[in-house]
Design a protein around this motif. Structure first.
Motif, PDB file in Angstrom:
ATOM      1  N   ALA A  87       0.000  14.892   4.746  1.00  0.00           N
ATOM      2  CA  ALA A  87       0.395  15.986   3.856  1.00  0.00           C
ATOM      3  C   ALA A  87       1.850  15.845   3.412  1.00  0.00           C
ATOM      4  O   ALA A  87       2.648  15.120   4.024  1.00  0.00           O
ATOM      5  CB  ALA A  87       0.209  17.334   4.554  1.00  0.00           C
ATOM      6  N   VAL A  88       2.156  16.538   2.342  1.00  0.00           N
ATOM      7  CA  VAL A  88       3.538  16.735   1.889  1.00  0.00           C
ATOM      8  C   VAL A  88       3.804  18.236   1.950  1.00  0.00           C
ATOM      9  O   VAL A  88       3.030  19.036   1.409  1.00  0.00           O
ATOM     10  CB  VAL A  88       3.751  16.222   0.452  1.00  0.00           C
ATOM     11  CG1 VAL A  88       5.147  16.593  -0.036  1.00  0.00           C
ATOM     12  CG2 VAL A  88       3.557  14.711   0.391  1.00  0.00           C
ATOM     13  N   ILE A  89       4.875  18.617   2.620  1.00  0.00           N
ATOM     14  CA  ILE A  89       5.225  20.038   2.769  1.00  0.00           C
ATOM     15  C   ILE A  89       6.524  20.296   2.013  1.00  0.00           C
ATOM     16  O   ILE A  89       7.555  19.699   2.312  1.00  0.00           O
ATOM     17  CB  ILE A  89       5.421  20.436   4.245  1.00  0.00           C
ATOM     18  CG1 ILE A  89       4.302  19.860   5.122  1.00  0.00           C
ATOM     19  CG2 ILE A  89       5.523  21.945   4.385  1.00  0.00           C
ATOM     20  CD1 ILE A  89       2.950  20.447   4.889  1.00  0.00           C
ATOM     21  N   THR A  90       6.471  21.173   1.031  1.00  0.00           N
ATOM     22  CA  THR A  90       7.659  21.533   0.246  1.00  0.00           C
ATOM     23  C   THR A  90       7.838  23.059   0.248  1.00  0.00           C
ATOM     24  O   THR A  90       7.037  23.790   0.821  1.00  0.00           O
ATOM     25  CB  THR A  90       7.539  21.020  -1.204  1.00  0.00           C
ATOM     26  OG1 THR A  90       6.332  21.551  -1.789  1.00  0.00           O
ATOM     27  CG2 THR A  90       7.471  19.496  -1.238  1.00  0.00           C
ATOM     28  N   ASN A  91       8.881  23.520  -0.431  1.00  0.00           N
ATOM     29  CA  ASN A  91       9.214  24.951  -0.493  1.00  0.00           C
ATOM     30  C   ASN A  91       9.412  25.551   0.891  1.00  0.00           C
ATOM     31  O   ASN A  91       9.042  26.694   1.148  1.00  0.00           O
ATOM     32  CB  ASN A  91       8.131  25.736  -1.245  1.00  0.00           C
ATOM     33  CG  ASN A  91       8.036  25.348  -2.708  1.00  0.00           C
ATOM     34  OD1 ASN A  91       9.012  24.900  -3.306  1.00  0.00           O
ATOM     35  ND2 ASN A  91       6.856  25.486  -3.289  1.00  0.00           N
ATOM     36  N   ARG A  92       9.997  24.771   1.768  1.00  0.00           N
ATOM     37  CA  ARG A  92      10.305  25.282   3.110  1.00  0.00           C
ATOM     38  C   ARG A  92      11.595  26.097   3.084  1.00  0.00           C
ATOM     39  O   ARG A  92      12.548  25.748   2.386  1.00  0.00           O
ATOM     40  CB  ARG A  92      10.472  24.130   4.099  1.00  0.00           C
ATOM     41  CG  ARG A  92       9.218  23.297   4.312  1.00  0.00           C
ATOM     42  CD  ARG A  92       9.526  22.099   5.203  1.00  0.00           C
ATOM     43  NE  ARG A  92       9.983  22.509   6.514  1.00  0.00           N
ATOM     44  CZ  ARG A  92      10.892  21.888   7.243  1.00  0.00           C
ATOM     45  NH1 ARG A  92      11.489  20.804   6.759  1.00  0.00           N
ATOM     46  NH2 ARG A  92      11.245  22.345   8.427  1.00  0.00           N
ATOM     47  N   SER A  93      11.642  27.160   3.870  1.00  0.00           N
ATOM     48  CA  SER A  93      12.855  27.961   4.001  1.00  0.00           C
ATOM     49  C   SER A  93      12.852  28.621   5.366  1.00  0.00           C
ATOM     50  O   SER A  93      11.791  28.851   5.961  1.00  0.00           O
ATOM     51  CB  SER A  93      12.939  29.019   2.897  1.00  0.00           C
ATOM     52  OG  SER A  93      11.824  29.888   2.936  1.00  0.00           O
ATOM     53  N   ASP A  94      14.044  28.918   5.876  1.00  0.00           N
ATOM     54  CA  ASP A  94      14.141  29.538   7.196  1.00  0.00           C
ATOM     55  C   ASP A  94      14.065  31.058   7.080  1.00  0.00           C
ATOM     56  O   ASP A  94      13.829  31.607   5.993  1.00  0.00           O
ATOM     57  CB  ASP A  94      15.423  29.097   7.900  1.00  0.00           C
ATOM     58  CG  ASP A  94      16.683  29.488   7.138  1.00  0.00           C
ATOM     59  OD1 ASP A  94      16.618  30.386   6.261  1.00  0.00           O
ATOM     60  OD2 ASP A  94      17.748  28.902   7.414  1.00  0.00           O
ATOM     61  N   ALA A  95      14.273  31.758   8.199  1.00  0.00           N
ATOM     62  CA  ALA A  95      14.141  33.218   8.233  1.00  0.00           C
ATOM     63  C   ALA A  95      15.149  33.909   7.329  1.00  0.00           C
ATOM     64  O   ALA A  95      14.906  35.019   6.856  1.00  0.00           O
ATOM     65  CB  ALA A  95      14.291  33.710   9.671  1.00  0.00           C
ATOM     66  N   GLY A  97      16.048  32.690   4.455  1.00  0.00           N
ATOM     67  CA  GLY A  97      15.778  32.287   3.084  1.00  0.00           C
ATOM     68  C   GLY A  97      16.495  31.027   2.666  1.00  0.00           C
ATOM     69  O   GLY A  97      16.417  30.631   1.495  1.00  0.00           O
ATOM     70  N   GLU A  98      17.181  30.363   3.609  1.00  0.00           N
ATOM     71  CA  GLU A  98      17.871  29.112   3.291  1.00  0.00           C
ATOM     72  C   GLU A  98      16.849  27.980   3.112  1.00  0.00           C
ATOM     73  O   GLU A  98      15.916  27.844   3.891  1.00  0.00           O
ATOM     74  CB  GLU A  98      18.856  28.742   4.403  1.00  0.00           C
ATOM     75  CG  GLU A  98      20.037  29.686   4.518  1.00  0.00           C
ATOM     76  CD  GLU A  98      20.945  29.606   3.310  1.00  0.00           C
ATOM     77  OE1 GLU A  98      21.090  28.493   2.743  1.00  0.00           O
ATOM     78  OE2 GLU A  98      21.496  30.645   2.921  1.00  0.00           O
ATOM     79  N   GLU A  99      17.055  27.185   2.090  1.00  0.00           N
ATOM     80  CA  GLU A  99      16.125  26.106   1.784  1.00  0.00           C
ATOM     81  C   GLU A  99      16.180  25.008   2.840  1.00  0.00           C
ATOM     82  O   GLU A  99      17.255  24.631   3.303  1.00  0.00           O
ATOM     83  CB  GLU A  99      16.443  25.519   0.410  1.00  0.00           C
ATOM     84  CG  GLU A  99      15.483  24.436  -0.047  1.00  0.00           C
ATOM     85  CD  GLU A  99      15.824  23.912  -1.434  1.00  0.00           C
ATOM     86  OE1 GLU A  99      15.208  22.895  -1.830  1.00  0.00           O
ATOM     87  OE2 GLU A  99      16.701  24.499  -2.088  1.00  0.00           O
ATOM     88  N   LEU A 100      15.006  24.516   3.234  1.00  0.00           N
ATOM     89  CA  LEU A 100      14.894  23.414   4.185  1.00  0.00           C
ATOM     90  C   LEU A 100      14.316  22.187   3.486  1.00  0.00           C
ATOM     91  O   LEU A 100      13.636  22.304   2.472  1.00  0.00           O
ATOM     92  CB  LEU A 100      13.993  23.806   5.365  1.00  0.00           C
ATOM     93  CG  LEU A 100      14.452  24.992   6.213  1.00  0.00           C
ATOM     94  CD1 LEU A 100      13.407  25.321   7.280  1.00  0.00           C
ATOM     95  CD2 LEU A 100      15.801  24.709   6.858  1.00  0.00           C
TER      96      LEU A 100
END
Length: 438
Positions: A87-95, A97-100
């Motif tokens: 898989a490719v996982i995008t649009n990740r962010s922490d609690a 709202g900071e982009e990962l």
């Protein structure tokens, strides 16, 4: 999870949603992490448990993750040995709202190891040579399908034991590009030079850390990939001419390629204007000759060298018991039921993660042969199995997972198994019962 997580995957695995994508990869909790040895990477890579298996997760950019994911899927369709893209996982962010960073998820290849984990103390010259030879075979296969790697190295490769040799699998394809029209000689030579320089650097790094045998010459070993590559490339793609009276050389060429583990799917044959000279050149070659034969006869999926060894044992069984007149598929089924499967079942459950079954069977045959050499007579299968389990297999590290400390060290923890000296095998000469009894 926080935000609108985006998952691109060819397989519907809901367990992907259970991983802590809202945390930076370096901060993932220990209960999610699988401690496996890692190769050197320019990106942060960690292993994680996912629905009963292990995946490798690499932080990168969205563009590179998607590109490598598609490239790995394409290489799989071309039957190139490589890791399985998950898989490719995008649009990740922490609690907060900071982009990962986006990640690429690939399935960990069972029974495979990075080159640094294939030796316990020091790397011996013969082991290094076998690794380089395996990488040369992989590079040839990639070039035949028109793939330019761009970052050929031992670090970007995983290795599995293959009946005394190694089989190489591509791990990192982010710099690779597939050319439909094939590669030019310049592109191939460029990849080959990258391989030579990278391998020399990797071995010199091990030498500086005191991790190679004194007699190992990193430069000589790295130069070896050039010779191995060119020799195999010439055999697979080179043309040869001979007189029309020597047409048997066509079959000889085909048999030679079969012995190397390749099938000729298409062959160009031309005669000159006088009709006295024939010129042949393989146009399409396909790796896995012995693998396909073993799979067709027995349903066993093994490495190419393992398949060759198992087929040799099958052929020996057929000859030893006077079954040459029987249908090949029938004899193969009998061999599978009476020889291969009983041996595999005799391996204690606690030790089955040491090596894959085909490699265990190959090593058992080797062990039985050495026992016979020392004793001066044939060794019963029961005695060989018991000796192999207790004196060889028990002391190997577990290559199905190679569990190590949480630091990611390459040190393996061996499983302690109960005594298996009571294993008994019915004598092969007993046609009524060839089953193993424990």
């Amino acid at each position: 999870m926080s935000g609108s997580l985006s998952i691109t995957s060819a397989m519907a695995d809901p367990a992907l949603l259970d991983l802590p994508w809202d945390l930076p990869l370096e901060s993932w909790p220990n209960d999610a992490i699988a401690a496996l040895p890692k190769g050197i990477s320019r990106h942060l890579v960690r292993f994680a448990h996912l629905a009963g298996h292990v995946v490798a997760i690499k932080e990168t950019t969205a563009e590179m993750a998607k590109g490598e994911y598609e490239m790995l899927r394409m290489l799989q369709r071309l039957e190139i040995p490589c890791v399985d893209p998950v898989a490719v996982i995008t649009n990740r962010s922490d609690a907060e709202g900071e982009e990962l960073k986006p990640v690429l998820v690939t399935r960990h290849l069972r029974f495979s190891l990075p080159y640094r984990a294939l030796f316990s103390q020091t790397l011996r010259p013969d082991t290094a040579t076998r690794l380089v030879d395996a990488l040369a075979v992989l590079l040839v296969r990639l070039h035949i399908v028109g793939f330019f790697w761009g970052d050929v190295s031992l670090s970007n490769t995983l290795f599995r034991r293959d009946a005394g040799a190694f089989a190489a699998y591509l791990v990192d394809a982010e710099t690779g590009k597939l050319y439909e029209g094939g590669l030019s000689n310049g592109q191939r030579e460029n990849d080959l030079e990258i391989a030579r320089v990278n391998i020399a650097g990797e071995l010199l790094d091990l030498e500086a850390g005191g991790r190679v045998a004194d007699e190992l010459d990193p430069v000589r070993i790295s130069n070896g990939i050039v010779e191995a590559y060119r020799s195999l490339w010439k055999e697979l793609t080179g043309s040869e001419s001979f007189s029309t009276a020597e047409r048997w050389r066509i079959n000889e060429r085909v048999n030679r390629l079969n012995d190397l583990g390749f099938d000729i799917e298409e062959l160009a044959i031309r005669t000159d204007d006088t009709g006295t000279t024939v010129r042949i050149q393989p146009k399409v070659v396909d790796a896995g000759h012995h693998q396909r034969r073993l799979l067709r006869l027995t349903g066993l999926d093994a490495g190419e060298n393992q398949a060759r060894r198992l087929l040799n044992d099958l052929d020996s069984y057929r000859a030893a018991y006077g079954k040459g007149d029987l249908d090949e598929e029938m004899v193969a089924h009998e061999w599978l039921m009476r020889v291969f499967e009983p041996v595999v079942r005799a391996i204690p459950v606690e030790l089955r993660g040491k090596l894959e079954p085909a490699e265990v069977f190959h090593q058992l045959l080797e062990h039985r042969w050495f026992m016979a050499q020392q004793a001066g007579h044939d060794i019963p299968l029961a005695e060989a199995v018991s000796s192999y389990v207790n004196t060889v297999l028990r002391h190997r590290r577990d290559e199905a997972t190679v569990i190590g400390p949480p630091t990611g060290s390459t040190t393996a923890i061996d499983v302690v198994a109960p005594d298996t000296s009571a294993i008994a095998v019915v004598d092969p000469d007993d046609e009524e019962d060839w089953r193993l009894k424990v």
